[in-house]
Design a protein around this motif. Structure first.
Motif, PDB file in Angstrom:
ATOM      1  N   ILE A 597       0.839  -1.203   0.000  1.00 14.12           N
ATOM      2  CA  ILE A 597       0.000   0.000   0.000  1.00 14.12           C
ATOM      3  C   ILE A 597       0.873   1.252   0.000  1.00 14.12           C
ATOM      4  CG2 ILE A 597      -1.625   1.343   1.402  1.00 14.12           C
ATOM      5  CD1 ILE A 597      -2.985  -1.289   2.155  1.00 14.12           C
ATOM      6  N   ASP A 598       1.946   1.228   0.784  1.00  9.05           N
ATOM      7  CA  ASP A 598       2.847   2.393   0.794  1.00  9.05           C
ATOM      8  C   ASP A 598       3.407   2.645  -0.593  1.00  9.05           C
ATOM      9  OD1 ASP A 598       2.419   2.707   3.458  1.00  9.05           O
ATOM     10  OD2 ASP A 598       4.250   1.685   4.090  1.00  9.05           O
ATOM     11  N   GLU A 599       3.706   1.568  -1.294  1.00  2.17           N
ATOM     12  CA  GLU A 599       4.360   1.732  -2.592  1.00  2.17           C
ATOM     13  C   GLU A 599       3.370   2.109  -3.700  1.00  2.17           C
ATOM     14  OE1 GLU A 599       6.942  -1.496  -3.478  1.00  2.17           O
ATOM     15  OE2 GLU A 599       7.554  -0.665  -5.430  1.00  2.17           O
ATOM     16  N   PHE A 600       2.219   1.458  -3.728  1.00  4.27           N
ATOM     17  CA  PHE A 600       1.315   1.629  -4.880  1.00  4.27           C
ATOM     18  C   PHE A 600       0.000   2.338  -4.546  1.00  4.27           C
ATOM     19  CE2 PHE A 600       3.816  -2.251  -5.610  1.00  4.27           C
ATOM     20  CZ  PHE A 600       4.510  -1.856  -6.752  1.00  4.27           C
ATOM     21  N   VAL A 602      -3.641   2.307  -1.919  1.00  5.37           N
ATOM     22  CA  VAL A 602      -4.723   1.364  -1.623  1.00  5.37           C
ATOM     23  C   VAL A 602      -5.445   0.929  -2.899  1.00  5.37           C
ATOM     24  CG1 VAL A 602      -7.035   1.204  -0.594  1.00  5.37           C
ATOM     25  CG2 VAL A 602      -5.125   2.124   0.741  1.00  5.37           C
ATOM     26  N   ASP A 603      -5.817   1.897  -3.706  1.00  4.90           N
ATOM     27  CA  ASP A 603      -6.622   1.569  -4.885  1.00  4.90           C
ATOM     28  C   ASP A 603      -5.929   0.563  -5.790  1.00  4.90           C
ATOM     29  OD1 ASP A 603      -8.759   3.192  -4.263  1.00  4.90           O
ATOM     30  OD2 ASP A 603      -7.943   4.922  -5.324  1.00  4.90           O
ATOM     31  N   ALA A 604      -4.634   0.788  -6.022  1.00  4.92           N
ATOM     32  CA  ALA A 604      -3.901  -0.099  -6.933  1.00  4.92           C
ATOM     33  C   ALA A 604      -3.851  -1.509  -6.354  1.00  4.92           C
ATOM     34  CB  ALA A 604      -2.497   0.432  -7.187  1.00  4.92           C
ATOM     35  N   VAL A 605      -3.670  -1.605  -5.026  1.00  2.00           N
ATOM     36  CA  VAL A 605      -3.612  -2.927  -4.410  1.00  2.00           C
ATOM     37  C   VAL A 605      -4.978  -3.606  -4.494  1.00  2.00           C
ATOM     38  CG1 VAL A 605      -3.290  -4.165  -2.227  1.00  2.00           C
ATOM     39  CG2 VAL A 605      -1.680  -2.366  -2.902  1.00  2.00           C
ATOM     40  N   ARG A 606      -6.024  -2.856  -4.198  1.00  4.05           N
ATOM     41  CA  ARG A 606      -7.371  -3.431  -4.266  1.00  4.05           C
ATOM     42  C   ARG A 606      -7.710  -3.870  -5.687  1.00  4.05           C
ATOM     43  NH1 ARG A 606     -11.746  -0.352  -0.558  1.00  4.05           N
ATOM     44  NH2 ARG A 606     -13.018  -1.734  -1.824  1.00  4.05           N
ATOM     45  N   LEU A 607      -7.382  -3.006  -6.622  1.00  5.29           N
ATOM     46  CA  LEU A 607      -7.675  -3.347  -8.013  1.00  5.29           C
ATOM     47  C   LEU A 607      -6.904  -4.606  -8.420  1.00  5.29           C
ATOM     48  CD1 LEU A 607      -9.252  -1.980 -10.414  1.00  5.29           C
ATOM     49  CD2 LEU A 607      -7.001  -1.323 -11.267  1.00  5.29           C
ATOM     50  N   THR A 608      -5.676  -4.700  -7.957  1.00  7.32           N
ATOM     51  CA  THR A 608      -4.827  -5.832  -8.330  1.00  7.32           C
ATOM     52  C   THR A 608      -5.384  -7.154  -7.800  1.00  7.32           C
ATOM     53  OG1 THR A 608      -2.913  -4.378  -8.331  1.00  7.32           O
ATOM     54  CG2 THR A 608      -2.480  -6.749  -8.210  1.00  7.32           C
ATOM     55  N   VAL A 609      -5.773  -7.179  -6.529  1.00 10.29           N
ATOM     56  CA  VAL A 609      -6.245  -8.456  -5.979  1.00 10.29           C
ATOM     57  C   VAL A 609      -7.541  -8.908  -6.642  1.00 10.29           C
ATOM     58  CG1 VAL A 609      -5.107  -8.491  -3.734  1.00 10.29           C
ATOM     59  CG2 VAL A 609      -7.275  -7.303  -3.948  1.00 10.29           C
ATOM     60  N   VAL A 610      -8.362  -7.958  -7.025  1.00  7.60           N
ATOM     61  CA  VAL A 610      -9.638  -8.350  -7.621  1.00  7.60           C
ATOM     62  C   VAL A 610      -9.466  -8.677  -9.106  1.00  7.60           C
ATOM     63  CG1 VAL A 610     -12.046  -7.711  -8.010  1.00  7.60           C
ATOM     64  CG2 VAL A 610     -10.879  -6.922  -5.954  1.00  7.60           C
ATOM     65  N   PHE A 611      -8.571  -7.957  -9.762  1.00 13.06           N
ATOM     66  CA  PHE A 611      -8.379  -8.140 -11.196  1.00 13.06           C
ATOM     67  C   PHE A 611      -7.628  -9.433 -11.525  1.00 13.06           C
ATOM     68  CE2 PHE A 611      -6.013  -6.682 -15.202  1.00 13.06           C
ATOM     69  CZ  PHE A 611      -7.084  -6.969 -16.027  1.00 13.06           C
ATOM     70  N   ALA A 612      -6.838  -9.907 -10.573  1.00 13.55           N
ATOM     71  CA  ALA A 612      -5.903 -11.001 -10.862  1.00 13.55           C
ATOM     72  C   ALA A 612      -6.574 -12.292 -11.324  1.00 13.55           C
ATOM     73  CB  ALA A 612      -5.043 -11.270  -9.639  1.00 13.55           C
ATOM     74  N   SER A 625       0.646  -7.244 -11.224  1.00 15.90           N
ATOM     75  CA  SER A 625       1.414  -6.020 -11.332  1.00 15.90           C
ATOM     76  C   SER A 625       0.661  -4.848 -10.720  1.00 15.90           C
ATOM     77  CB  SER A 625       1.709  -5.748 -12.817  1.00 15.90           C
ATOM     78  OG  SER A 625       2.158  -4.422 -12.976  1.00 15.90           O
ATOM     79  N   PRO A 626       0.872  -4.602  -9.429  1.00 16.24           N
ATOM     80  CA  PRO A 626       0.232  -3.432  -8.828  1.00 16.24           C
ATOM     81  C   PRO A 626       0.710  -2.142  -9.496  1.00 16.24           C
ATOM     82  CG  PRO A 626       1.678  -4.545  -7.237  1.00 16.24           C
ATOM     83  CD  PRO A 626       1.630  -5.412  -8.444  1.00 16.24           C
ATOM     84  N   GLY A 627       1.940  -2.151 -10.020  1.00 19.62           N
ATOM     85  CA  GLY A 627       2.439  -0.980 -10.751  1.00 19.62           C
ATOM     86  C   GLY A 627       1.591  -0.733 -11.987  1.00 19.62           C
ATOM     87  N   GLY A 628       1.244  -1.808 -12.674  1.00 24.32           N
ATOM     88  CA  GLY A 628       0.383  -1.697 -13.854  1.00 24.32           C
ATOM     89  C   GLY A 628      -0.993  -1.173 -13.464  1.00 24.32           C
ATOM     90  N   SER A 629      -1.501  -1.647 -12.332  1.00 27.50           N
ATOM     91  CA  SER A 629      -2.804  -1.167 -11.856  1.00 27.50           C
ATOM     92  C   SER A 629      -2.746   0.332 -11.606  1.00 27.50           C
ATOM     93  CB  SER A 629      -3.198  -1.859 -10.547  1.00 27.50           C
ATOM     94  OG  SER A 629      -3.335  -3.236 -10.746  1.00 27.50           O
ATOM     95  N   LEU A 630      -1.664   0.757 -10.980  1.00 27.49           N
ATOM     96  CA  LEU A 630      -1.530   2.182 -10.676  1.00 27.49           C
ATOM     97  C   LEU A 630      -1.488   3.007 -11.967  1.00 27.49           C
ATOM     98  CD1 LEU A 630      -1.258   4.423  -8.629  1.00 27.49           C
ATOM     99  CD2 LEU A 630       1.196   3.978  -8.500  1.00 27.49           C
ATOM    100  N   ARG A 631      -0.761   2.512 -12.969  1.00 26.82           N
ATOM    101  CA  ARG A 631      -0.715   3.240 -14.248  1.00 26.82           C
ATOM    102  C   ARG A 631      -2.105   3.336 -14.868  1.00 26.82           C
ATOM    103  NH1 ARG A 631       4.131   0.632 -14.429  1.00 26.82           N
ATOM    104  NH2 ARG A 631       3.368  -1.132 -15.651  1.00 26.82           N
ATOM    105  N   PHE A 632      -2.856   2.267 -14.768  1.00 23.32           N
ATOM    106  CA  PHE A 632      -4.224   2.316 -15.289  1.00 23.32           C
ATOM    107  C   PHE A 632      -5.056   3.358 -14.541  1.00 23.32           C
ATOM    108  CE2 PHE A 632      -8.613   0.953 -14.444  1.00 23.32           C
ATOM    109  CZ  PHE A 632      -9.150   1.283 -15.679  1.00 23.32           C
ATOM    110  N   LEU A 633      -4.910   3.381 -13.222  1.00 27.15           N
ATOM    111  CA  LEU A 633      -5.693   4.348 -12.442  1.00 27.15           C
ATOM    112  C   LEU A 633      -5.320   5.783 -12.817  1.00 27.15           C
ATOM    113  CD1 LEU A 633      -5.688   2.548  -8.964  1.00 27.15           C
ATOM    114  CD2 LEU A 633      -7.579   2.715 -10.607  1.00 27.15           C
ATOM    115  N   GLN A 634      -4.039   5.983 -13.103  1.00 23.57           N
ATOM    116  CA  GLN A 634      -3.614   7.330 -13.547  1.00 23.57           C
ATOM    117  C   GLN A 634      -4.278   7.679 -14.877  1.00 23.57           C
ATOM    118  OE1 GLN A 634      -2.239   9.412 -11.768  1.00 23.57           O
ATOM    119  NE2 GLN A 634      -0.764   8.460 -10.354  1.00 23.57           N
ATOM    120  N   ARG A 635      -4.349   6.725 -15.762  1.00 23.89           N
ATOM    121  CA  ARG A 635      -5.005   6.932 -17.060  1.00 23.89           C
ATOM    122  C   ARG A 635      -6.469   7.310 -16.881  1.00 23.89           C
ATOM    123  NH1 ARG A 635      -4.039   5.123 -22.195  1.00 23.89           N
ATOM    124  NH2 ARG A 635      -5.900   3.935 -22.659  1.00 23.89           N
ATOM    125  N   ALA A 636      -7.124   6.573 -16.000  1.00 24.50           N
ATOM    126  CA  ALA A 636      -8.542   6.825 -15.746  1.00 24.50           C
ATOM    127  C   ALA A 636      -8.725   8.228 -15.160  1.00 24.50           C
ATOM    128  CB  ALA A 636      -9.104   5.768 -14.792  1.00 24.50           C
TER     129      ALA A 636
END
Ligand code: ANZ
Ligand code: ZN
Length: 817
Positions: A597-600, A602-612, A625-636
Motif C-alpha cells: 500500500i505504501d508503494e502503490f 490502496v486503490d492499486a492494491v485493491r484493483l490488483t487483488v480483484v483483477f488477478a 502487477s500493482p504498478g500496472g494497476s496504478l498506471r491504469f488508475l492514472q489513465r482513468a
C-alpha cells in the motif's frame, strides 16, 4: 492536479467518509435492506494479503448493492477471544486483552485506510463482556433445551496447547492451531448436541443450492455423513446382552464370516478371554497412538487380534470368530462390524491376512474376491442366502432382510451419522467462561441470568501457563462462590467456551449491537436477515459454517427468528499466494500488505487483488502487477480530468459510436458484477477507458457530451474497486461527493442493438459477394465469414490464396495465387 496522488486522496476521503458516515446503514425503512457480511477477523497482528483480498471482494458487493438503491448493512467486528492472545500474553508476561485490543486498533486503522465501506457504528468484539454476556446467555438457553450437556469422553488433546480440540479442529491428526500431533484423553466436557440437528443441517441445504459453492455443500454433507442401513444384533458366547453392529449392507448378512470390534471401545476388554488378553492389551496400546486418519487409511496393512470368543449370526445361527482390529473405529456406528470379506474391501484384506473364509452372497459377475484380492461391493442376484432367494436388487434385498430381522427381533433399519456432538469446553483462559456453578448438593446450577456476564478474573503471564486444567481453576477467589440455589459452598465451572461459539451468532448481534437487554433484537434481525451475501475463506467449510447454521436452527426453534438458514449466498474467495505457494515465514515468500500500500496506494492494491483472477481462485502475487494497476488508475484519472463539458449535459448530442461501445460495456459490467466475475468487470472498465481516450485524442477533445457520459460510468464502476481515485474523479467531473451515493449507471437499450452493415467481398478486384455483418465484427471473424461464403468459394474454385486484405466491417479483398 494532473496526477492522482494516492496518499493525499486516501487521507482526504477517509476523513470525509468518517465525518459524513457515508456507509452507515440508515435502517429507517426508506430503502429496501441488504446485509452484506465479511467473516470477521481474528486480531492476530495487522491485516495481511488474505484480508486484502477477501475484504476487497466483500466491498465490491456492498458498494454495488448501495448503488442499486439498497440500504446496505456492512458491519465489522472482531473474533477476539482465542489461544493466540493467550500465548502472546504468556510470552510477554501481560494480559491477553492488551495484545488483543492493541491488534484490534491496528487492524481497525488498516481497514479504514483500506477504504472499506463499513458501518463502524456497529463494531463489536466477542471478548467484550457486553458481548460474551450473551454468549453465556445463549449457552444457558441451549442447556435448558437439552442441547448443552456434560459427559466424560475420550477427547482430542493437543499436548502443546494443553487443551481439547473438537473433531473439526483436528486436521489430518494434527492440531489446527499449532500443528502438533493430537493425542487422546478422557475428560468430562461440555458438548452441544449438534447431532440432534443432523437431518435438518442436511435437508436445509436445499435452501443453499446455487447460493453456496458446491464444494462447501459437499464437504458439509460428507462431514455430517448420513448413512442408512440396519442394526443387527449378534449374540456372544457366554454373554447375556447381544452386540449390535451397524451395517449399510444387511443384505450381505449370510456372507459374514467373522466379526470385528474396535480395540479401544468398551467391549473388547470385557469379552477377550484370559488366553488372549496379553496379546490384546499390547495391541490396544499400539492402537491408542494411531490417529483416526491412519486407522481409516485404505492402503494400510490390516492388523488385529483374535479375542478368543465367537459371535452368533442371527440369521443362520452360524458361529464366527471375533477380532479386535484398528480399522474399526470406536465411535462410529456401534464400534462393531459384521465382516463380509467377499463384498467389503477392508474385510477382504483382513480375511486374506488372517486366512478367514470368504463367502460370496451376491453374484455381481466379478471375479472371485479371494483369488483377485478385490471385493465385489456391487449389486446382483443373491446366492447362498436362503431368506433372499428370488429377490433381485440391493434395495429390495435390504428391505427384505430388515423385515426378516425385525420379525425375529434381532435387528432394525437405522440411520447413522459421522457427525459428532460439538465439544465446546476448553481448558484455557481467554474465552467466555461457562456460566455454571457446581454444587455438591445441587449439582450443576446455572448462573442466574441477572448475574451475567460471568466475567473473567484478572490473570496475566505465567498464571496462564497451560497445566492441563484451566488456568481459571487456580483463581480460587473467582472459583469459590456460594450456590445460587442452596447458598452452600460451590465452585464455578472453570472451562471456557470454544471461540467458535462466539462466532456462531455474531451476525445476529450486528443487527442491534448495543442492545443491553437481549442478545439481539428479533425485530432488527427480521429487518436485516438472512444475510444476502457472506464472504470468507473455504477453510471454514465444516467449522464455522456448520456451527452457525446449527445456532440459527436452534434460535429458530426458540422462536427468536423466523428463518432457518442465516446466509443465502456465500462467496469463498481464493487465497493470495506467492510464487505458487502459500505465503509463509519459512519459505520467505511473504508479501507485506502495508508495504504494498505504501508503494502503490490502496486503490492499486485493491484493483490488483480483484483483477488477478476470478474471486474463488488463488491470486499469485508473482504474476500480478500493482504498478500496472496504478498506471491504469492514472489513465482513468487523466480521462476524468480531460472532460470539459458541464455536468448534466445531454449525451444524446454526442458521439453515438462511443456511446454504443460504452453502453454495451456497461451492460456487460452489470452482468459481471451480478455474476461475481469481478475480474472481467475490471477488464471491461479498461476497455471503456481506452475507447473514450481514443475519442478524446481524435480531436473531439473532452468537450463531447458522450465523453462525459463515459467518464462518469467509468468513475462509478471503478469506485467498486478503487474507491479513492473514483472520489477524486467524481470531483474532477464537477460533482458533489460521494460517488458512492450517486446510483448505478443506466444503460440505454437502444444503444445495445448492434448496427448491421454490408461488407463487399472482392476477388481480383471484382465484387463476388455482399455480406450482412455486425458493424463491430472483428477482422478475424470477417475473414472467416468471407472465405466460408458459398459464392466466394465458387469463384475461387479451389485456387489457393496469395493475399487477403480485410478492412472490417466493410471490405474483404482476395487475390488468388
Ligand atoms: C457389512 C458390510 C458389507 C458393510 C458390505 C459394507 C459393505 P458408511 O457407509 O461409511 O456408513 N462399519 C460400520 N461401523 C464401522 C466402524 N465403527 N468402523 C469402521 N467400519 C465400520 O460405512 C458403513 C459400513 O462400514 C458398514 O457396513 C460396516 O461395514 C462398516 F458389503 O457392514 B458394512
Ligand atoms: Zn447448591
Amino acid at each position: 492536479p494532473a496526477r492522482y496522488d494516492a496518499v493525499a486522496a486516501q487521507e482526504r476521503w477517509q476523513a470525509y467518509w468518517e465525518e459524513h458516515q457515508t456507509f452507515k446503514a440508515a435502517d429507517d425503512g426508506s430503502k429496501e435492506r441488504r446485509y452484506v457480511l465479511d467473516m470477521f477477523p481474528y486480531p492476530s497482528g495487522d491485516l495481511h494479503m488474505g484480508h486484502a483480498e477477501a475484504f476487497a471482494m466483500g466491498d465490491v458487493i456492498a458498494r454495488y448493492q448501495r448503488f442499486r438503491g439498497y440500504d446496505v448493512l456492512h458491519p465489522i467486528g472482531w473474533d477476539s477471544f482465542g489461544l493466540p492472545a493467550e500465548n502472546a500474553a504468556i510470552q510477554r508476561n501481560s494480559h491477553p486483552a492488551e495484545w488483543t485490543y492493541a491488534n484490534i486498533e491496528t487492524q481497525a486503522n488498516s481497514f479504514k485506510r483500506y477504504g472499506l465501506s463499513l458501518d463502524w457504528s456497529r463494531r463489536l468484539h466477542t471478548s467484550d463482556p457486553e458481548y460474551y454476556k450473551w454468549t453465556q446467555w445463549l449457552f444457558l438457553k441451549f442447556r435448558e433445551r437439552g442441547l448443552a450437556y456434560r459427559k466424560a469422553s475420550w477427547v482430542n488433546w493437543c499436548p502443546k496447547d494443553q487443551t481439547v480440540l473438537a473433531n473439526e479442529q483436528v486436521i489430518q491428526g494434527l492440531c489446527e492451531r499449532c500443528g502438533t500431533q493430537v493425542t487422546k484423553r478422557e475428560l468430562t466436557q461440555w458438548f452441544f448436541k449438534v447431532t440432534q440437528y443432523a437431518d435438518r443441517l442436511l435437508d436445509d441445504m436445499d435452501q443453499l443450492e446455487g447460493g453456496w459453492p458446491d464444494r462447501v455443500l459437499t464437504m458439509q454433507r460428507n462431514w455430517i455423513g448420513r448413512s442408512s442401513g440396519a442394526y443387527v444384533d449378534f449374540r456372544i458366547e457366554g454373554r447375556d446382552e447381544p452386540i449390535t453392529v451397524f451395517t449399510t449392507r444387511p443384505d450381505t448378512l449370510y456372507g459374514a464370516t467373522f466379526f470385528v470390534i474396535a480395540p479401544d471401545g468398551k467391549l473388547a476388554p470385557e469379552i477377550v478371554t484370559d488366553d488372549q488378553r496379553a496379546e490384546f492389551e499390547a495391541y490396544l496400546e499400539k492402537t491408542k497412538s494411531e490417529s483416526e486418519i491412519e486407522r481409516q487409511s485404505t492402503d494400510r496393512e490390516k492388523t488385529g487380534v483374535y479375542l478368543g470368543v465367537d459371535a452368533i449370526n442371527p440369521i443362520n445361527g452360524e458361529a464366527v470368530p471375533i477380532y479386535a482390529a484398528d480399522y474399526v473405529l470406536a465411535d462410529y456406528g456401534t464400534g462393531a462390524v459384521m465382516a463380509v470379506p467377499a463384498h467389503d474391501q477392508r474385510d477382504l484384506e483382513f480375511a486374506i491376512k488372517f486366512d478367514l473364509p470368504v463367502r460370496v452372497v451376491v453374484d455381481t459377475g466379478a471375479e472371485d474376491p479371494k483369488a483377485s484380492g478385490v471385493a465385489a461391493p456391487g449389486d446382483g442376484a443373491y446366492v447362498n442366502s436362503p431368506a433372499l432367494e428370488g429377490i433381485s436388487g440391493k434395495e429390495a434385498g435390504i428391505a427384505e432382510i430388515i423385515s426378516a430381522l425385525e420379525q425375529k427381533g434381532v435387528g432394525r433399519g437405522a440411520i447413522t451419522y459421522r457427525l459428532r456432538d460439538w465439544l465446546l469446553s476448553r481448558q484455557r483462559f481467554w474465552g467466555a467462561p461457562i456460566p455454571i456453578i457446581h454444587c455438591e448438593k445441587c449439582g450443576e446450577v446455572p448462573v442466574p441470568e441477572d448475574q451475567l456476564p460471568v466475567e473473567l478474573p484478572y490473570l496475566t503471564g505465567t498464571d496462564l501457563n497451560p497445566k492441563g486444567t484451566s488456568p481459571l481453576a487456580a483463581a480460587t477467589d473467582w472459583v469459590n462462590v456460594s450456590c445460587p440455589q442452596c447458598g452452600g459452598p460451590a465452585k464455578r465451572d472453570t472451562d471456557t467456551m470454544d471461540t467458535f461459539v462466539d462466532s456462531s451468532w455474531y451476525f445476529f448481534r450486528y443487527c442491534s449491537p448495543n442492545d443491553d437487554q437481549q442478545a439481539f433484537d428479533p425485530e432488527a434481525v427480521a429487518r436485516w436477515m438472512p444475510v444476502a451475501q457472506y464472504v470468507g475463506g473455504v477453510e471454514h467449510a465444516i467449522l464455522h459454517l456448520l456451527y452457525m447454521r446449527f445456532f440459527t436452527k436452534v434460535l429458530h426453534d426458540m422462536g427468536m427468528i423466523t428463518f432457518t438458514e442465516p446466509m443465502i449466498r456465500l462467496l469463498n474467495q481464493g487465497q493470495v499466494i506467492n510464487q505458487g505457494k502459500s505465503m509463509s515465514k519459512s519459505l520467505g515468500n511473504g508479501v507485506d500488505l502495508g508495504k504494498q500500500i505504501d508503494e502503490f496506494g490502496v486503490d492499486a492494491v485493491r484493483l490488483t487483488v480483484v483483477f488477478a483472477s476470478p474471486p474463488e481462485e488463488d491470486v499469485d502475487w508473482a504474476d500480478v502487477s500493482p504498478g500496472g494497476s496504478l498506471r491504469f488508475l492514472q489513465r482513468a484519472y487523466r480521462l476524468a480530468a480531460d472532460v470539459t463539458s458541464e455536468p448534466g449535459i445531454d449525451a444524446k448530442t454526442g458521439d453515438q459510436a462511443l456511446r454504443s461501445i460504452i453502453h454495451k460495456l456497461m451492460a456487460d459490467i452489470t452482468d459481471c458484477i451480478e455474476g461475481q466475475r469481478f475480474n472481467v468487470a475490471i477488464a471491461r472498465i479498461m476497455e471503456m477507458v481506452n475507447a473514450t481516450r481514443k475519442v478524446i485524442d481524435s480531436g473531439a477533445g473532452g468537450a463531447d457530451p458522450s465523453v462525459r457520459e463515459a467518464a462518469e460510468m467509468i468513475t462509478k464502476t471503478l469506485s467498486l474497486f478503487a474507491p479513492y481515485v473514483a472520489e477524486e474523479m467524481w470531483e474532477q467531473l464537477g460533482h458533489e461527493p460521494s460517488v458512492a451515493e450517486s446510483g448505478w449507471p443506466e444503460v440505454d437499450p437502444a444503444l445495445l442493438v448492434t448496427e448491421q452493415v454490408t461488407c463487399v467481398v472482392q476477388i481480383k478486384g471484382k465484387v463476388r459477394a455482399r455480406l450482412q455483418v455486425s458493424a463491430e465484427i472483428t477482422e478475424d471473424a470477417l475473414r472467416e465469414l468471407a472465405l466460408a461464403d458459398a459464392a466466394v468459394q465458387r469463384s475461387l474454385d479451389g485456387q489457393s490464396i496469395a493475399k487477403i486484405i480485410v478492412r472490417a466491417p466493410k471490405l474483404v479483398s482476395i487475390v488468388p495465387a
